[in-house]
Design an enzyme around this catalytic site. Sequence first.
Site, PDB file in Angstrom:
ATOM      1  N   SER A 144       0.839  -1.202   0.000  1.00 32.04           N
ATOM      2  CA  SER A 144       0.000   0.000   0.000  1.00 32.04           C
ATOM      3  C   SER A 144       0.877   1.257   0.000  1.00 32.04           C
ATOM      4  CB  SER A 144      -0.950  -0.046   1.196  1.00 32.04           C
ATOM      5  OG  SER A 144      -1.930   0.968   1.114  1.00 32.04           O
ATOM      6  N   ASP A 358       3.994  23.939  -0.580  1.00 30.84           N
ATOM      7  CA  ASP A 358       5.402  23.785  -0.966  1.00 30.84           C
ATOM      8  C   ASP A 358       5.855  22.331  -0.962  1.00 30.84           C
ATOM      9  OD1 ASP A 358       5.272  23.438   1.759  1.00 30.84           O
ATOM     10  OD2 ASP A 358       7.000  24.721   2.236  1.00 30.84           O
ATOM     11  N   HIS A 411      -7.288  -5.486  -1.022  1.00 27.91           N
ATOM     12  CA  HIS A 411      -6.090  -4.685  -0.802  1.00 27.91           C
ATOM     13  C   HIS A 411      -5.090  -5.349   0.144  1.00 27.91           C
ATOM     14  CE1 HIS A 411      -3.882  -0.883  -0.785  1.00 27.91           C
ATOM     15  NE2 HIS A 411      -3.796  -0.970   0.530  1.00 27.91           N
TER      16      HIS A 411
END
Length: 433
Positions: A144, A358, A411
């Site tokens: 993951s 940023d 998953h």
Amino acid sequence: MSVSYRQPGVVLTDHRFTVPLDHDAPDGETVEVYAREVVAGDKAGRDLPWLVFLQGGPGFGANRFIGRQSWLERALTEYRVLLLDQRGTGSSTPANRQTLPLRGNPAAQADYLSHFRSDAIVRDCELIRRELTGGKPWTVLGQSFGGFCAVRYLSAAPEGLSTAIITGGLPSLDAHADDVYRAAYPRVERKVAAHYARYPQDIERARRIADHLLAHDVVLPGGYRLTVEAFQSLGILLGGGDGSHRLHYLLEDAFVRTPGGSALSDAFQEEVQTLLSYAGHPLYALVHEAIYGRDDRPTDWSAERIRAEFPQFDAAKTLAGDGPLLFTGESVHPWMFDCDPALRPLRETAELLAARTDWRPLYDTGRLAANEVPVAAAVYHDDMYVDTAHSLTTARAIRGLRTWVTDEFEHDGVRAGGTRVLDRLLALARDEV
């Protein structure tokens, strides 16, 4: 000082490493990173290649295996395994409501947490690798978010890798968080539909619980305020192989009769508290959307904003009609910082991270296109947590990467499929199949 000890069939060694908080300022502040070495008991004295495991998340420490559980059984046949607690997780220097105030005000806390993305994790790995292997490259297994870290590794320091194995973790190389969640909500809706097809009795049960939560202010035993939106977020279970069954068993005994009428049972409330609390992994909530930050656009609570584009997830509107309540999936929302006592003190810090503009780019598409490291990735068909289309686009962008696309697992396939999944991927990476 390293400490070694035994469990059935394995020898474990604890390691602690001091790394810079900011790798661009190596003489500045440091944090500690913990890792557990695991080697088969009958191979403890051998010179074995290393495999480092990067856990999913962000914000979760590595698995605490007992003996040779799950995929570890296969790995230990040929590797010395390092289970890394990524910075801020597990036994590494913690980052939570108790420790972050040591940083100062919320602005200082947000600046500190800006160093907890995959770029810093990979640089930690490189310092650790050189210390443990004497400079030899190692294999990385990324599950993951650990797969996101592995792709960053391939972008930034491929010379440190002999092989990369990725399970359910091929990220989009250029998507903003908005793109990620715009693709996610339809997948979640499909998972909920599949759950109700399996357990149609849960349609009425979920509606009844949601109705109750809209009419009552429910505070769970640990102080978590259970709103209807929080209840819907239990849909995160549906991304795992046994998640639908776990959700069903949770819903079936939600209410109990009391002298004051029907109420949510203590057992239900206790289990929900355990499932929803971020006390054990607050970094997940704080930096989850930041793992997708890539340009001068803030994430700005992306999952919450994009949810408004899918009005079918609005519980109040659903309950005004007769349709099934939709659960939600892997997403973080500002209301969580009001509901969860483990997150409440960090609300302003989270707001500052959501407004940040940023973030550095994480992936080098040119370097990935010229990749020479053997790479294999399991891509789970209709994975609820990581978009399959995004993953396959990325797979095509990494030179030589081989995929195993399967609907046999959800998953958590590397946990559920263990030995078989890792064996298949190693064979793919070695061009043996």
